[in-house]
Design a protein around this motif. Sequence first.
Motif, PDB file in Angstrom:
ATOM      1  N   ARG A   6     -22.732 -10.475 -23.366  1.00 36.82           N
ATOM      2  CA  ARG A   6     -23.539 -11.511 -22.713  1.00 36.82           C
ATOM      3  C   ARG A   6     -24.167 -12.462 -23.723  1.00 36.82           C
ATOM      4  NH1 ARG A   6     -25.226  -6.729 -20.266  1.00 36.82           N
ATOM      5  NH2 ARG A   6     -27.235  -6.994 -21.275  1.00 36.82           N
ATOM      6  N   ASP A   7     -23.697 -12.426 -24.977  1.00 37.36           N
ATOM      7  CA  ASP A   7     -24.231 -13.285 -26.035  1.00 37.36           C
ATOM      8  C   ASP A   7     -23.366 -14.517 -26.235  1.00 37.36           C
ATOM      9  OD1 ASP A   7     -25.890 -11.091 -26.367  1.00 37.36           O
ATOM     10  OD2 ASP A   7     -25.285 -10.688 -28.430  1.00 37.36           O
ATOM     11  N   LEU A   8     -24.016 -15.608 -26.591  1.00 34.52           N
ATOM     12  CA  LEU A   8     -23.348 -16.804 -27.091  1.00 34.52           C
ATOM     13  C   LEU A   8     -23.882 -17.017 -28.503  1.00 34.52           C
ATOM     14  CD1 LEU A   8     -23.640 -19.084 -23.942  1.00 34.52           C
ATOM     15  CD2 LEU A   8     -21.581 -17.967 -24.804  1.00 34.52           C
ATOM     16  N   VAL A   9     -22.994 -17.289 -29.451  1.00 35.28           N
ATOM     17  CA  VAL A   9     -23.384 -17.324 -30.861  1.00 35.28           C
ATOM     18  C   VAL A   9     -22.878 -18.598 -31.526  1.00 35.28           C
ATOM     19  CG1 VAL A   9     -23.120 -16.146 -33.086  1.00 35.28           C
ATOM     20  CG2 VAL A   9     -23.370 -14.798 -31.002  1.00 35.28           C
ATOM     21  N   LEU A  10     -23.723 -19.132 -32.392  1.00 35.80           N
ATOM     22  CA  LEU A  10     -23.354 -20.247 -33.257  1.00 35.80           C
ATOM     23  C   LEU A  10     -23.695 -19.831 -34.683  1.00 35.80           C
ATOM     24  CD1 LEU A  10     -22.581 -23.343 -33.522  1.00 35.80           C
ATOM     25  CD2 LEU A  10     -25.042 -23.708 -33.633  1.00 35.80           C
ATOM     26  N   GLU A  11     -22.696 -19.851 -35.564  1.00 35.90           N
ATOM     27  CA  GLU A  11     -22.913 -19.510 -36.975  1.00 35.90           C
ATOM     28  C   GLU A  11     -22.399 -20.642 -37.839  1.00 35.90           C
ATOM     29  OE1 GLU A  11     -22.773 -14.893 -37.735  1.00 35.90           O
ATOM     30  OE2 GLU A  11     -20.883 -15.615 -36.854  1.00 35.90           O
ATOM     31  N   ARG A  12     -23.188 -20.994 -38.843  1.00 35.70           N
ATOM     32  CA  ARG A  12     -22.820 -22.071 -39.753  1.00 35.70           C
ATOM     33  C   ARG A  12     -23.490 -21.849 -41.101  1.00 35.70           C
ATOM     34  NH1 ARG A  12     -23.342 -27.747 -36.698  1.00 35.70           N
ATOM     35  NH2 ARG A  12     -21.626 -27.267 -35.330  1.00 35.70           N
ATOM     36  N   ILE A 104     -32.877 -16.649 -33.925  1.00 34.57           N
ATOM     37  CA  ILE A 104     -32.466 -17.499 -35.040  1.00 34.57           C
ATOM     38  C   ILE A 104     -32.651 -16.682 -36.312  1.00 34.57           C
ATOM     39  CG2 ILE A 104     -32.919 -19.637 -36.310  1.00 34.57           C
ATOM     40  CD1 ILE A 104     -31.904 -19.976 -33.351  1.00 34.57           C
ATOM     41  N   ARG A 105     -31.571 -16.547 -37.079  1.00 32.96           N
ATOM     42  CA  ARG A 105     -31.643 -15.843 -38.366  1.00 32.96           C
ATOM     43  C   ARG A 105     -31.208 -16.805 -39.462  1.00 32.96           C
ATOM     44  NH1 ARG A 105     -28.397 -10.849 -36.448  1.00 32.96           N
ATOM     45  NH2 ARG A 105     -26.912 -11.887 -37.780  1.00 32.96           N
ATOM     46  N   LEU A 106     -31.979 -16.799 -40.553  1.00 35.92           N
ATOM     47  CA  LEU A 106     -31.699 -17.646 -41.703  1.00 35.92           C
ATOM     48  C   LEU A 106     -31.555 -16.783 -42.941  1.00 35.92           C
ATOM     49  CD1 LEU A 106     -34.481 -20.347 -41.119  1.00 35.92           C
ATOM     50  CD2 LEU A 106     -32.137 -20.360 -40.236  1.00 35.92           C
ATOM     51  N   ALA A 107     -30.619 -17.156 -43.800  1.00 31.88           N
ATOM     52  CA  ALA A 107     -30.439 -16.463 -45.078  1.00 31.88           C
ATOM     53  C   ALA A 107     -29.955 -17.485 -46.100  1.00 31.88           C
ATOM     54  CB  ALA A 107     -29.431 -15.322 -44.942  1.00 31.88           C
ATOM     55  N   ASP A 108     -30.233 -17.211 -47.351  1.00 27.90           N
ATOM     56  CA  ASP A 108     -29.768 -18.098 -48.407  1.00 27.90           C
ATOM     57  C   ASP A 108     -28.254 -18.032 -48.518  1.00 27.90           C
ATOM     58  OD1 ASP A 108     -32.354 -18.892 -49.106  1.00 27.90           O
ATOM     59  OD2 ASP A 108     -32.583 -17.250 -50.543  1.00 27.90           O
ATOM     60  N   ALA A 109     -27.658 -19.189 -48.782  1.00 25.02           N
ATOM     61  CA  ALA A 109     -26.229 -19.292 -49.063  1.00 25.02           C
ATOM     62  C   ALA A 109     -26.086 -19.991 -50.413  1.00 25.02           C
ATOM     63  CB  ALA A 109     -25.522 -20.071 -47.963  1.00 25.02           C
ATOM     64  N   ASP A 110     -24.909 -19.900 -50.994  1.00 25.13           N
ATOM     65  CA  ASP A 110     -24.662 -20.512 -52.302  1.00 25.13           C
ATOM     66  C   ASP A 110     -25.025 -21.989 -52.313  1.00 25.13           C
ATOM     67  OD1 ASP A 110     -23.699 -18.096 -53.215  1.00 25.13           O
ATOM     68  OD2 ASP A 110     -21.587 -18.621 -52.896  1.00 25.13           O
ATOM     69  N   GLY A 111     -25.445 -22.455 -53.475  1.00 26.64           N
ATOM     70  CA  GLY A 111     -25.696 -23.878 -53.665  1.00 26.64           C
ATOM     71  C   GLY A 111     -26.940 -24.396 -52.967  1.00 26.64           C
ATOM     72  N   GLY A 112     -27.923 -23.517 -52.718  1.00 22.98           N
ATOM     73  CA  GLY A 112     -29.148 -23.962 -52.070  1.00 22.98           C
ATOM     74  C   GLY A 112     -28.992 -24.247 -50.590  1.00 22.98           C
ATOM     75  N   ALA A 118     -27.480 -18.481 -34.850  1.00 17.18           N
ATOM     76  CA  ALA A 118     -28.231 -18.693 -33.613  1.00 17.18           C
ATOM     77  C   ALA A 118     -27.527 -17.922 -32.497  1.00 17.18           C
ATOM     78  CB  ALA A 118     -28.287 -20.175 -33.271  1.00 17.18           C
ATOM     79  N   ARG A 119     -28.296 -17.112 -31.800  1.00 21.06           N
ATOM     80  CA  ARG A 119     -27.707 -16.280 -30.739  1.00 21.06           C
ATOM     81  C   ARG A 119     -28.543 -16.397 -29.472  1.00 21.06           C
ATOM     82  NH1 ARG A 119     -27.194  -9.777 -31.040  1.00 21.06           N
ATOM     83  NH2 ARG A 119     -29.147 -10.148 -32.123  1.00 21.06           N
ATOM     84  N   ALA A 120     -27.881 -16.631 -28.353  1.00 16.48           N
ATOM     85  CA  ALA A 120     -28.514 -16.636 -27.038  1.00 16.48           C
ATOM     86  C   ALA A 120     -28.029 -15.394 -26.301  1.00 16.48           C
ATOM     87  CB  ALA A 120     -28.146 -17.901 -26.271  1.00 16.48           C
ATOM     88  N   MET A 121     -28.960 -14.495 -26.015  1.00 19.35           N
ATOM     89  CA  MET A 121     -28.643 -13.237 -25.333  1.00 19.35           C
ATOM     90  C   MET A 121     -29.110 -13.365 -23.883  1.00 19.35           C
ATOM     91  SD  MET A 121     -29.898 -10.724 -28.427  1.00 19.35           S
ATOM     92  CE  MET A 121     -31.307 -11.754 -28.885  1.00 19.35           C
TER      93      MET A 121
END
Length: 154
Positions: A6-12, A104-112, A118-121
């Motif tokens: 039942r989740d919709l997810v956007l990852e970038r 909403i989850r945030l984490a560091d990625a390469d290059g700053g 983002a997940r809608a449950m």
Amino acid sequence: MTDTSRDLVLERVLDAPRANVWRCWTEPELMKDWFCPKPWRVTEARLDLRPGGECFNIMEGPEGERVENPGVFLAVEPGERLVFTDAFLPGWRPTGEPFMVGEIRLADADGGRTRYHARAMHWSEETRARHEAMGFHEGWGIAADQLEALARTL
């Protein structure tokens, strides 16, 4: 085992620092600039960043449409995670017709840059399907583009 059907997810990966992306999610004046796909706009935003604190915005469309989004935060982990829902109002008052829990989850990625998840449950398959039909992927994708553009300027 967790059921994610039942989740919709956007990852970038956003080309902006995590601290800036966090600010865009947690400062009402910044949220007004990116939160919904243009030509829609957020005309009011209130954020009380604590579990049980208010998470509220009003989105207005180009033809006078108006959508109020009341809710509360369930979890706030500064710089890393926000969880919010429309199932409750401040004071833990049930809303009567819950639609989703957002994370909403945030984490560091390469290059700053920032890894953005983002997940809608949703409470049911029906509400998930309705949200998807409303344009979840396109709308949340456009909003993420706007978020990235704003966060790059901070």
